[in-house]
Design a protein around this motif. Structure first.
Motif, PDB file in Angstrom:
ATOM      1  N   GLU A  81       0.817  -1.204   0.000  1.00 47.09           N
ATOM      2  CA  GLU A  81       0.000   0.000   0.000  1.00 47.09           C
ATOM      3  C   GLU A  81       0.857   1.262   0.000  1.00 47.09           C
ATOM      4  O   GLU A  81       0.520   2.261  -0.649  1.00 47.09           O
ATOM      5  N   ASP A  82       1.979   1.240   0.722  1.00 43.08           N
ATOM      6  CA  ASP A  82       2.874   2.405   0.743  1.00 43.08           C
ATOM      7  C   ASP A  82       3.357   2.761  -0.654  1.00 43.08           C
ATOM      8  O   ASP A  82       3.382   3.934  -1.046  1.00 43.08           O
ATOM      9  N   VAL A  83       3.753   1.748  -1.419  1.00 43.48           N
ATOM     10  CA  VAL A  83       4.239   1.986  -2.782  1.00 43.48           C
ATOM     11  C   VAL A  83       3.092   2.439  -3.685  1.00 43.48           C
ATOM     12  O   VAL A  83       3.245   3.381  -4.476  1.00 43.48           O
ATOM     13  N   ALA A  84       1.943   1.786  -3.576  1.00 41.02           N
ATOM     14  CA  ALA A  84       0.792   2.155  -4.408  1.00 41.02           C
ATOM     15  C   ALA A  84       0.378   3.603  -4.152  1.00 41.02           C
ATOM     16  O   ALA A  84       0.068   4.348  -5.088  1.00 41.02           O
ATOM     17  N   HIS A  85       0.402   4.000  -2.892  1.00 39.80           N
ATOM     18  CA  HIS A  85       0.031   5.377  -2.546  1.00 39.80           C
ATOM     19  C   HIS A  85       1.011   6.382  -3.162  1.00 39.80           C
ATOM     20  O   HIS A  85       0.600   7.427  -3.680  1.00 39.80           O
TER      21      HIS A  85
END
Length: 350
Positions: A81-85
């Motif tokens: 999720e950190d990367v997607a955000h």
């Protein structure tokens, strides 16, 4: 206000407004400025989904996790999720509950919803089914053991080697009678850990006692039941290696109920290093699995592939299809094993 109303107010066609949103370089500067000014004045926000379809992109990815109640999975989810955000993508998270049929249904649904890519954590799906998603133009990356899926990109730790080092450590502190309590899920990863357990014993010249190899459910309750089995053995092992921290917590509870002292009478070792492992008493010695990093690296690999697909870079795509990234695990020594007077980290030798 919608796109038709913007077009009417600007005195242009809907197609012209669409070109300003999607291909502004093809619109006359004066017309472009006029339309953009009206959008700003009216507070118009484009429909991200419809706009994405114009590019054959929805700026979404799918993320399928084995079970949402397993705390170890949540750190992986956070990494993805950190990367997607950072990439301004939305993540659709699917809880498959270790059910292969449910996993198949979710994958089909994600493809129908035109996600740009999918991350699978400890997948139960056949390799052929995952490879078929590429025919739909949806790249897939695996997180977890994937030696049975050699043509699908992924990131993992070597669970066999990590278990080998864990059992070797237990022998180094004086234990020869070592039991293993392994979970039923994720199946491939836990079987690899059993392989590492057996190999460590054999390499040290210690015979494998089948009574010391116990399968259970991958949760605290399963650990408690398995721990009771060990506690009630006439020839109780000197140490128990649990294939997850949750199982290890159950073992510790079972030993306490049987008035068996840890680590004076038996050592207990886990696998994962979830946050709770540093809070229970005694604090748990465990194999540190880099969950968050697994999520981050897996997501970055997926976005690399997605960008190659967008550029139609066949050479890069073919190379990435066989990419496997291996991360190292380490042992964090706390007080549930024989050494009670120190806290340290042991890094595996290269």
């Amino acid at each position: 206000m919608n796109i038709k109303q913007i077009a009417k107010k600007a005195g242009v066609s809907v197609a012209t407004v669409s070109r300003v949103l999607n291909h502004p370089e093809n619109v006359a500067p004066d017309t472009k400025s006029k339309i953009e000014r009206i959008m700003t004045e009216e507070g118009y926000t484009p429909n991200w989904f419809a706009r994405g379809l114009n590019f054959n992109k929805t700026r979404t990815i799918g993320l399928m996790i084995p079970h949402i109640l397993n705390p170890a999975n949540m750190e992986i989810v956070k990494g993805v999720e950190d990367v997607a955000h950072q990439k301004d993508y939305i993540t659709f998270m699917c809880n498959v509950e270790n059910n292969v049929e449910k996993e198949k249904q979710y994958l089909e649904s994600l493809i129908q919803r035109k996600v740009d890519g999918v991350v699978l954590i400890s997948s139960h799906l056949d390799a052929s089914l995952i490879e078929d998603t590429y025919d739909h133009g949806v790249p897939v990356v695996l997180i977890g053991e994937n030696k049975d899926k050699p043509n699908i990109p992924g990131v993992r730790i070597d669970c066999c080697d990590a278990a080998y080092k864990a059992v070797k450590y237990l022998m180094e502190i004086g234990h020869t009678k070592i039991g293993i309590l392994y979970g039923d899920t994720p199946r491939i990863e836990n079987l690899r850990k059993v392989e590492g357990y057996k190999k460590a014993l054999r390499d040290a010249g210690v015979s494998v006692n089948d009574n010391y190899i116990v399968k259970t459910t991958n949760d605290i309750e399963g650990g408690y039941i398995g721990g009771k089995k060990f506690a009630e053995m006439k020839d109780m092992p000197q140490a128990v290696f649990a294939t997850s921290d949750s199982i290890a917590f159950g073992v510790i509870d079972a030993m306490k109920d049987n008035e068996i002292k840890i680590p004076e009478q038996i050592s207990v070792m886990g696998f994962d290093d979830i946050k709770m492992s540093n809070l229970i008493e005694p604090k748990l010695t465990t194999v540190v699995k880099p969950h968050h990093k697994l999520g981050v690296v897996g997501a970055r690999l997926l976005f690399d592939i997605m960008e190659s697909v967008e550029l139609d870079d066949r050479e890069a795509i073919d190379k990435q299809r066989t990419t496997e990234i291996l991360l190292e695990a380490k042992i964090k020594i706390r007080k549930s094993c024989k050494h009670t007077d120190r806290l340290q980290e042991m890094f595996p030798s290269k």
